[in-house]
Design a protein around this motif. Sequence first.
Motif, mmCIF file in Angstrom:
data_model
loop_
_atom_site.group_PDB
_atom_site.id
_atom_site.type_symbol
_atom_site.label_atom_id
_atom_site.label_comp_id
_atom_site.label_asym_id
_atom_site.label_seq_id
_atom_site.Cartn_x
_atom_site.Cartn_y
_atom_site.Cartn_z
ATOM 1 N N SER A 62 1.251 -1.204 0.079
ATOM 2 C CA SER A 62 -0.252 -0.058 -0.251
ATOM 3 C C SER A 62 1.021 1.624 -0.252
ATOM 4 C CB SER A 62 -0.696 0.319 1.450
ATOM 5 O OG SER A 62 0.139 0.316 2.136
ATOM 6 N N GLY A 63 1.604 0.934 0.316
ATOM 7 C CA GLY A 63 3.218 2.833 0.386
ATOM 8 C C GLY A 63 2.898 2.868 2.131
ATOM 9 N N ALA A 64 2.016 2.732 3.038
ATOM 10 C CA ALA A 64 2.104 3.203 3.785
ATOM 11 C C ALA A 64 3.780 2.845 5.145
ATOM 12 C CB ALA A 64 0.713 2.206 5.112
ATOM 13 N N ARG A 65 4.171 2.093 4.698
ATOM 14 C CA ARG A 65 5.746 1.947 5.712
ATOM 15 C C ARG A 65 6.531 1.056 4.324
ATOM 16 N NH1 ARG A 65 4.458 -1.719 11.179
ATOM 17 N NH2 ARG A 65 2.982 -0.040 11.683
ATOM 18 N N ASP A 66 7.822 1.252 4.374
ATOM 19 C CA ASP A 66 9.078 0.607 3.268
ATOM 20 C C ASP A 66 9.709 0.116 4.276
ATOM 21 O OD1 ASP A 66 10.222 1.918 5.234
ATOM 22 O OD2 ASP A 66 11.098 3.458 3.521
ATOM 23 N N PHE A 67 10.455 -1.093 3.979
ATOM 24 C CA PHE A 67 11.046 -2.025 4.552
ATOM 25 C C PHE A 67 12.527 -2.105 3.978
ATOM 26 C CE2 PHE A 67 9.679 -4.600 0.963
ATOM 27 C CZ PHE A 67 10.604 -4.720 0.475
ATOM 28 N N ARG A 68 13.131 -2.514 4.783
ATOM 29 C CA ARG A 68 15.326 -3.195 4.766
ATOM 30 C C ARG A 68 15.217 -4.783 5.382
ATOM 31 N NH1 ARG A 68 20.010 -0.785 7.830
ATOM 32 N NH2 ARG A 68 21.958 -1.692 6.706
ATOM 33 N N VAL A 69 15.212 -5.882 4.787
ATOM 34 C CA VAL A 69 15.683 -7.019 4.541
ATOM 35 C C VAL A 69 17.056 -6.676 5.041
ATOM 36 C CG1 VAL A 69 15.698 -9.121 4.370
ATOM 37 C CG2 VAL A 69 13.723 -7.647 3.066
ATOM 38 N N ARG A 70 17.311 -7.405 6.260
ATOM 39 C CA ARG A 70 18.888 -7.644 7.130
ATOM 40 C C ARG A 70 18.938 -9.381 6.827
ATOM 41 N NH1 ARG A 70 20.700 -3.665 11.057
ATOM 42 N NH2 ARG A 70 22.556 -4.644 11.102
ATOM 43 N N PRO A 71 20.449 -9.794 6.675
ATOM 44 C CA PRO A 71 20.847 -11.157 6.953
ATOM 45 C C PRO A 71 20.925 -11.073 8.401
ATOM 46 C CG PRO A 71 21.867 -10.214 5.045
ATOM 47 C CD PRO A 71 21.045 -9.180 5.453
ATOM 48 N N TRP A 72 20.238 -12.498 9.070
ATOM 49 C CA TRP A 72 21.024 -12.695 10.095
ATOM 50 C C TRP A 72 21.144 -13.914 10.798
ATOM 51 C CZ3 TRP A 72 17.335 -14.226 14.643
ATOM 52 C CH2 TRP A 72 17.913 -13.737 15.657
ATOM 53 N N LEU A 73 22.319 -13.934 10.978
ATOM 54 C CA LEU A 73 22.890 -15.485 11.669
ATOM 55 C C LEU A 73 22.622 -15.710 12.647
ATOM 56 C CD1 LEU A 73 24.283 -17.879 10.769
ATOM 57 C CD2 LEU A 73 26.515 -16.740 11.636
ATOM 58 N N LEU A 74 21.552 -16.691 13.399
ATOM 59 C CA LEU A 74 21.694 -16.606 14.878
ATOM 60 C C LEU A 74 22.320 -18.311 14.894
ATOM 61 C CD1 LEU A 74 19.749 -17.142 17.101
ATOM 62 C CD2 LEU A 74 18.103 -18.589 15.831
ATOM 63 N N ASN A 75 23.640 -17.647 15.756
ATOM 64 C CA ASN A 75 24.393 -18.634 16.105
ATOM 65 C C ASN A 75 24.363 -19.589 17.858
ATOM 66 O OD1 ASN A 75 26.053 -18.013 13.704
ATOM 67 N ND2 ASN A 75 27.127 -16.359 14.846
ATOM 68 N N GLU A 76 23.340 -19.046 18.625
ATOM 69 C CA GLU A 76 23.493 -19.240 20.000
ATOM 70 C C GLU A 76 21.707 -18.715 20.295
ATOM 71 O OE1 GLU A 76 26.009 -16.466 19.584
ATOM 72 O OE2 GLU A 76 27.353 -18.212 19.138
ATOM 73 N N GLY A 77 21.887 -19.726 20.929
ATOM 74 C CA GLY A 77 20.394 -19.931 21.963
ATOM 75 C C GLY A 77 19.789 -21.506 21.841
ATOM 76 N N ARG A 78 18.244 -21.266 22.303
ATOM 77 C CA ARG A 78 17.827 -22.897 22.568
ATOM 78 C C ARG A 78 16.189 -22.252 23.102
ATOM 79 N NH1 ARG A 78 18.380 -27.499 26.560
ATOM 80 N NH2 ARG A 78 19.709 -26.029 27.627
ATOM 81 N N ILE A 79 14.960 -22.822 21.854
ATOM 82 C CA ILE A 79 14.563 -22.496 22.122
ATOM 83 C C ILE A 79 13.312 -24.246 21.999
ATOM 84 C CG2 ILE A 79 11.659 -21.721 20.629
ATOM 85 C CD1 ILE A 79 13.298 -20.046 19.228
ATOM 86 N N THR A 80 12.503 -24.161 23.082
ATOM 87 C CA THR A 80 12.153 -25.083 23.443
ATOM 88 C C THR A 80 10.805 -25.086 23.518
ATOM 89 O OG1 THR A 80 12.180 -24.564 25.978
ATOM 90 C CG2 THR A 80 14.082 -26.246 24.355
#
Length: 93
Positions: A62-80
């Motif tokens: 719609s043109g209401a917002r713009d965006f920027r895509v940035r790569p992200w390397l997830l190295n640590e953490g845990r989701i359980t």
Amino acid sequence: MENIEAHLAFQVSLEQRGIMLGAGPFWADDEHTWNGEGMVIIRADSLEHAKEIAATDPMHTSGARDFRVRPWLLNEGRITVEIDFSTGRHAVT
């Protein structure tokens, strides 16, 4: 804000398809106000794929917002714990 319902439905769709890990606004330093910026963490096959996904957000089409895509390397953490915020469904693995 006229596109907010379509935007939120789009995000729920990404969540339900396993594409979106999380999303939300960036608060100002006072932790009470929002300046219109936020972040969406998505799973994509490539940077181009991520841009394609982001470009289909109703806020962007719609043109209401713009965006920027940035790569992200997830190295640590845990989701359980799996939680779908939109439905309240959850699972512990």
